[in-house]
Design an enzyme around this catalytic site. Sequence first.
Site, PDB file in Angstrom:
ATOM      1  N   HIS A  84      37.805 -47.775-108.891  1.00  0.00           N
ATOM      2  CA  HIS A  84      39.238 -47.942-108.579  1.00  0.00           C
ATOM      3  C   HIS A  84      39.521 -48.198-107.091  1.00  0.00           C
ATOM      4  CE1 HIS A  84      39.542 -43.706-107.442  1.00  0.00           C
ATOM      5  NE2 HIS A  84      39.660 -43.249-108.670  1.00  0.00           N
ATOM      6  N   HIS A  91      38.754 -31.633-115.685  1.00  0.00           N
ATOM      7  CA  HIS A  91      39.548 -32.675-115.006  1.00  0.00           C
ATOM      8  C   HIS A  91      39.852 -33.791-116.010  1.00  0.00           C
ATOM      9  CE1 HIS A  91      40.858 -35.512-112.073  1.00  0.00           C
ATOM     10  NE2 HIS A  91      39.705 -35.990-111.671  1.00  0.00           N
ATOM     11  N   GLU A 145      40.846 -36.987-115.405  1.00  0.00           N
ATOM     12  CA  GLU A 145      40.636 -38.397-115.072  1.00  0.00           C
ATOM     13  C   GLU A 145      39.571 -38.992-116.007  1.00  0.00           C
ATOM     14  OE1 GLU A 145      40.064 -39.281-110.884  1.00  0.00           O
ATOM     15  OE2 GLU A 145      40.580 -41.389-111.204  1.00  0.00           O
ATOM     16  N   ASP A 187      37.069 -40.872-116.062  1.00  0.00           N
ATOM     17  CA  ASP A 187      35.608 -40.905-115.893  1.00  0.00           C
ATOM     18  C   ASP A 187      34.965 -39.617-116.428  1.00  0.00           C
ATOM     19  OD1 ASP A 187      37.032 -39.894-113.659  1.00  0.00           O
ATOM     20  OD2 ASP A 187      35.292 -40.034-112.368  1.00  0.00           O
ATOM     21  N   HIS A 194      41.428 -33.049-107.287  1.00  0.00           N
ATOM     22  CA  HIS A 194      42.388 -33.901-106.637  1.00  0.00           C
ATOM     23  C   HIS A 194      43.496 -34.374-107.576  1.00  0.00           C
ATOM     24  CE1 HIS A 194      40.905 -38.050-108.006  1.00  0.00           C
ATOM     25  NE2 HIS A 194      40.149 -37.192-108.621  1.00  0.00           N
ATOM     26  N   ASP A 246      35.194 -32.937-109.422  1.00  0.00           N
ATOM     27  CA  ASP A 246      34.939 -33.986-108.424  1.00  0.00           C
ATOM     28  C   ASP A 246      34.531 -33.419-107.056  1.00  0.00           C
ATOM     29  OD1 ASP A 246      35.395 -36.332-109.875  1.00  0.00           O
ATOM     30  OD2 ASP A 246      37.551 -36.238-109.554  1.00  0.00           O
ATOM     31  N   TYR A 267      32.820 -40.014-100.078  1.00  0.00           N
ATOM     32  CA  TYR A 267      33.591 -39.493-101.216  1.00  0.00           C
ATOM     33  C   TYR A 267      34.771 -38.678-100.698  1.00  0.00           C
ATOM     34  CZ  TYR A 267      34.421 -37.841-105.927  1.00  0.00           C
ATOM     35  OH  TYR A 267      35.003 -37.589-107.147  1.00  0.00           O
ATOM     36  N   HIS A 293      29.801 -35.824-110.064  1.00  0.00           N
ATOM     37  CA  HIS A 293      29.188 -37.086-109.600  1.00  0.00           C
ATOM     38  C   HIS A 293      28.050 -36.764-108.641  1.00  0.00           C
ATOM     39  CE1 HIS A 293      32.558 -39.501-111.088  1.00  0.00           C
ATOM     40  NE2 HIS A 293      33.396 -38.709-110.456  1.00  0.00           N
TER      41      HIS A 293
HETATM   42 FE1  FEO Z   1      38.846 -37.660-110.371  1.00  0.00          FE
HETATM   43 FE2  FEO Z   1      35.555 -38.326-111.012  1.00  0.00          FE
HETATM   44  O1  FEO Z   1      37.393 -38.268-111.325  1.00  0.00           O
END
Ligand code: FEO
Length: 397
Positions: free
Chosen positions: A24, A78, A80, A82, A145, A164, A191, A224
């Site tokens: 993104h 989370h 999001e 991903d 976040h 994250d 990051y 991640h």
């Molecule tokens: Fe905020 Fe890795 O997603």
Amino acid sequence: MKPVQIAEGIYDVGVQDWNISDFHGYSTPFGTSYNAFLIVDKQIALIDTVKSPFADRLLENITAVVDPGKIDLVISNHTEMDHSGGLPQVVQRIGEETPVYCSKMGEKNLARHFPGRLNLRAVSSGAEISLGKNTLAFLETRMLHWPDSMFSYLKEQRILFSSDAFGQHYAGFEKYDDIVGDAIMPHAKKYFANILLLYAPLILKLVDQIADMGLAIDMICPDHGVLWRHDPKKIIDAYVCWSRQEPVEKAVVVYDTMWNSTQKMAEAIAAGLYEGGMAVRPMSLRKWHRSDVMSEVLDAAAVVVGSPTLNNGIFPTVADFLTYMKGLKPKNKIGGAFGSYGWSGESPAQIAETLESMGFDLPEKGPKIQYIPEREALAACFDFGKRIAGQRAGERR
Ligand code: FEO
């Protein structure tokens, strides 16, 4: 990549996304990973899932450890996509009634993403679930976040599943900080600079909160990149340092150019900054991605931005960068604006206005050169850079 046992009864069953190059709007030349964790105990828990195109691979990894149908509960740290995109497919496989534990905001957000498809159960900070030998405790980390973000903490093994936070966009067979070594830090810094910087004040509060809670942490498992098993304190300390935004003696000269005039100015300004005692790198937005520039901006004392004037305004790549940087709210910078022009020359003033609106201190009016900067004009650029460095030296005295 096969599942990796990371502690007794704990497996990383996530997947590597080797080929993603744009997350993104953030460049990811090293790809990324979507880490997900399986805790095999009397009750079996899955922490987080993966981006939806990788859900089959996640299920294959789980199957290499246990029958997915035996999973008793899922934790979603989370919303999001991903990390939650694969949730519906996973839940379909393991049983649609399987409870999905999440924060209160996660309950709202997951319901908006997957209406009626998940058996959601909200947990608050301090709530615990006993899995048998292991106990999971939860800590809401709102706006780190997303509003729904939370940490899960495995008390007996002192493992923090941090979503994250503390992550890096880095795909690799090397799973741990001690294997990758210091080479992982630029990825972690990038990051932070691109995902978390605007929440820096909340991060400082969270780190204090974790210290006040006396939370012992032997391993941090972000969603991640590599896991911090050797020195989790190193990344926590780095987050504190980055969140404080104490600048180092470094400048970034970021610019784009049409006919090389603004480039010549940028290089002369950079030379002046260097002469004035600052480490500096001119960064052309044709070469450097906005997210790489942000990594350098994070700890820079000075950010000097240049653009030619195009159609009475800022060149599009520079406008893009300014919008991006403004959203991330970097603090404690001095700034500068410069540029070349043909006949109207609005861009330096427009850049200066944006930098001032971000709270940057602009101690010197930057050069604005018509058409081609010759020797005298380049000398003025050099002096401008040197004066900016001098201002910074004055601030330090
Ligand atoms: Fe905020 Fe890795 O997603």
